[in-house]
Design a protein around this motif. Sequence first.
Motif, short mmCIF file in Angstrom:
data_model
loop_
_atom_site.label_atom_id
_atom_site.label_comp_id
_atom_site.label_asym_id
_atom_site.label_seq_id
_atom_site.Cartn_x
_atom_site.Cartn_y
_atom_site.Cartn_z
N ARG A 93 0.82 -1.22 0.00
CA ARG A 93 0.00 0.00 0.00
C ARG A 93 0.85 1.27 0.00
N ARG A 126 2.88 2.31 2.22
CA ARG A 126 2.93 2.98 3.53
C ARG A 126 4.27 2.82 4.24
N GLY A 138 -6.69 2.83 -1.54
CA GLY A 138 -7.46 2.21 -0.47
C GLY A 138 -7.59 3.14 0.71
N GLY A 184 -8.53 2.09 4.36
CA GLY A 184 -7.62 1.44 5.32
C GLY A 184 -7.19 0.08 4.88
N GLU A 185 -8.11 -0.84 4.78
CA GLU A 185 -7.71 -2.20 4.43
C GLU A 185 -7.40 -2.31 2.94
N ALA A 186 -6.46 -3.17 2.63
CA ALA A 186 -6.13 -3.39 1.23
C ALA A 186 -7.22 -4.27 0.63
#
Lengths: 771, 154, 284
Positions: free
Chosen positions: A20, A22, B78, B81-83
């Motif tokens: 993601r 992050r 996303g 939050g969750e993928a």
Amino acid sequence: MTRPAAVMDLPRRDAADKVRGRTLYTTDRVRPGVLHGAILRATVPAGVIRKLDVAPARAMPGVRAVATAADAPGMHGIGVADHPLFASDRVRYNGEPLVAVAADTEAQARAALEAILVEIELLPAVLTMEAALAPGAPIVHEGWKDYETLFEGGEREGNIAWVARVERGAVDAAFARPDARIVESVFRVGRQNQAPFEPRSALAEIRDGRVEIECSSQVPWTVRSVTARVLAIPESQVRVTVPPVGGGFGLKFDATIEPVAAVLARLTGRAVAVVNNRQEEMATCLCRENADIRIRSAIGPEGEILAREATVLMDAGAYGGEQVFLTTMTAHTLGGNYRLGAARLVTKAVYTNTPPNGAFRACNGVYNTFALERHTDEICAALGYERMEFRRRNVLGDGDLGATGQVFEGDVLGPMLARAEALRERTGSAKAKAGNRLYGRAVTVGTWFVFVGPSTSTVNLHADGSASVVTTGVEIGSGTMVQALPQIVAAELGLSPEKVAVRQADTDAGGLDMGVGGGRTTVSLGAASMAACAEVRRKLFDAAAELLQARPEELVLREGRVEVAARPGAGAPLTEVVAHAQARTGPVSGSGGFTRPGVPAMPGCAAGHFIDAIDIPVFCVHDAEVAVDPETGHVEVLSYNVVQDVGRALNPRAIRGQVQGGVVQGLGYALHEEITIDEEGRMRQVNFESYRIPLAGDAVPVALDLYEGAPSIGPLGAKGAGEVPILNVGAAIACAVADATGRKVSQLPLTPPRVLGLLRGRDPELRLDHV
Amino acid sequence: MTVTLRINGDLRSFATDPMRPLLDLLREDCLLTGAKSVCREGFCGACTVHLDGAPVPSCLVPVGLVGDREVTTIEGLGLAGEASDPLQQAFIAEDVVQCGMCFPGMVMSLGPFIAAHPGASAEEIRQAMTGNLCRCTGYERIVEAALTALGAPR
Amino acid sequence: MGAPSEGRLIRAESVEAALAASASGARFLAGGTWLMRAPVRGERLSGCFVTLSGIEGMARVEAGPDRVEIGAGVTHEALAAALSGLSGLGALRAAARGAANPGVRRLATIGGNLCAVDFAASDLAPALIALGAEAACETADGPLRLPVEEFLARRAALLPGALLRSVSVPLGPARSAHARLPLRKAGDYPVAILSLAAVIEGGAVKAARVGVGSVEPVARRWPGLEAALAGAPLDPDSAAEAARARLGDFAPRDGVEAEGWYRIEVLPALVRRAAAALLAGDAG
């Protein structure tokens, strides 16, 4: 054999953040307000600095500090302290740092570099090892005799930075035997750039009077010690922390730009970021070194190897660095695969006026294995042996001697060859895919080792039933910190791995560690963590014994409970026991250390070696099929099978990922990744256009058989599995291409032009008279 | 010069050089560091973002040429939050990731590809990855996970 | 970076405005994939730029009965999509689909590709040459139309004052195919590229055009091979042999990735592949 609790396919805990975007690597931590450092580098390969006027740079907009050699007076190195942070008098390679500037923006810092007045008087340069070793060659380090020695025992002389020698048995007598048949081969390989996606990056600032460095490193303790050495400050004044690292592959085993960031932080009192751009990163990459190799073998009437002689020249570049240490490894890669009646192996690290080289996944093992296995096939071709049969008959077995006289334990390579044949039967041959192209196949063996050495681990067990592990290990992508370590600690303490937190590296928090590399992380940090867990269990059982009215030795840890072994169900939850201990004797923690046990070698066999014997050998058998296009020289890998000695696979799925990745990186080395040095001593391939790392279309799915059960002192019998998959790839591809083409394959990489040149007989056969 | 861009749904203005790579603006001014600065010449794909849904290497896009196209970064995929993306889920579940630097770009490139090619073969996925380098994994697991995300039989 | 810079990027809404900006020193900016890599080549991205995307029709592909007109601002991806279904243009479609990588193909335009003077490995150039395409330029003195191979050869001198507006590709009886040779499977610039277009009548080649890219600094035709192919049936092996006999026609360039000898040595293989693809018809 029951499966230990630590064995599982634990998924990576860092994957969700990584996919993601992050995860914050060092390069992602350059926050607004941080100063930017940039480095002025020499543009000639050898010279004397006649003038270095930095005053104009100081006057440029945004400039906060300018650093030169005067700000970093110390020298560092491996074996020999031959390396300054900035050139002060002599320039020894094109790209050597001269000055660093810190400014408000990177553009200002780079603009300031251009204002610096530099005059360098050119000196004759030695750009190849052949030139460096020629009589009367210019000496790269005129003051080599005066350098501080950090490790005793290496021969040094002029442009020879270090020599490691092995002499075991009556070599000359064996070669003189009338029934000995002698085969001699020479090989040459180029450099390989690690090309990690995250370049070397460092953020430094001064906190409470100490230098704090956050950086993309594999060995925080090396950054700590090198920074202290070059700045001439006590090591205790340096703290190093390492967030997730975006790939290392050995490049980040040494310190390079981190001390530059530290110097600039000290001069400005501000946080300073030094991040290599891609061109700098590649132009100054501490590559896998280029090498020239000669191997000679005396073969007896029964096809036995009576004696072997080899000389390996490793190009250190302008400074010794890892190559000094790695001279040691020839003994074990050229002398640790086959039974040798006698052995004489000489390895020299040679100074040249080129960018310094470094460590890269399995280091010189990769090309020594290429040379040895091509030589083995040349023996077979010259003397009429079947290649597989010759290997079966000569590979090391239980009780056989390595080059330095170390006694190898267990029959490993022989059974692995049999497993490779069985694996090939299962996968079948892909020969049909070759079509009209030339088809070749080769099976090669390789021996590497786990670089053990010191590691420390502290394990804290908390009253909520979770644990935290403190080490200075680094997660570079290999998975140790997010898979193997939590698995091991969880199994030792009867927890689920999700309950085990692993601290990111911080030299203020964890003890000494030799770093992530050399296949050592899981072994050394795992063993240290097991020792730490033993202390935790002892404290826990002492507390529980009191609570449960039992003797400590009767207790076991099971699924978050301390139980009496003989009475399942009789016990207390871990949380209760820890709480009890916290109240009675204090919080439950343990510390453990690990280092190499020191397997003995035969006295007097080895000179100039950093390690006389290998504590954990690792063996590999690779089996490759290729198709060679006779019109273009393109080599397609049709299939790739691996049998790898892993001791014990703690996370088989993760190992498979490492093997797939290591093999494809090896295919890059074997086929695509070429570095050449121009007449100015610069690497020509300094971007992703010209340096061709494999793409998805160039990869091949690897069929893998994990060979378990070979002896290992690692935790639960594990061996490092991430480094070695690259070991035999150059060998397997080169031998398969030789098989396909019928040509002597003596050089890597086998780029299409090189292979077509071989097929067309364009180039004369390789001669290396200087080796 | 003032450049106004719509980034992950937010309209933002920047006083900046219009020839500056979009990648640098995202990383330095927006602190959106999911797009990685790796090769800066369009070969590695680690800086891939979407312009109106189309994956492009942001190192080669001058901010002055973005115009009114919507910029989506990996962070914008996303937000909840969750993928939730099946490709990201497959990457996590199948232990595909290693160092991770290439993965934001892999997700940004392959996501739209598999959405547009629900019947893609392994070979087509490899071709779609021609602009996405990975130095760690040897690619095969990425291809397998993409097939999983497609629900393809293996 | 990051400093406000007025006038650095001009958006031209008309050919006249673009030429005026150019006359005052601004450089044309197309997809950006070449110019934005200036720092990697050690060049500065300094001065002013004029983007052409606001000019009417720049990003349009128009297929008429006899020709396809391709706006200079059409990207490789858009070009490949627009050509599907048009017969005879297999070489161009394959070139547009195979160049670089998907992300770059979404940005890089045909105009930028043909105007990057120092870029020898364009896939589109040899394909357009083989197809007999023409470059349509606008200059202060009016429109200028010339064959693509001539445009490429003269572009260094022409370009400061000329704006490549579109490329015009004739439609006809010829079939065409494209063969490229990167050193990896894909993803790098090919060391040699060959496009072949041929009109085949009664089992024999009536006329052939061959474009060769990346071998010399500028892509060009291979007249010797074209003549050799004419009049006989197209056979991949004999075409390769004919190519092998004429390798001396080239003065190949040395590069970091490959020396000149290799670039010409592989041409017979590319001729064979292109001929086989053309006969198979899989390339249109």
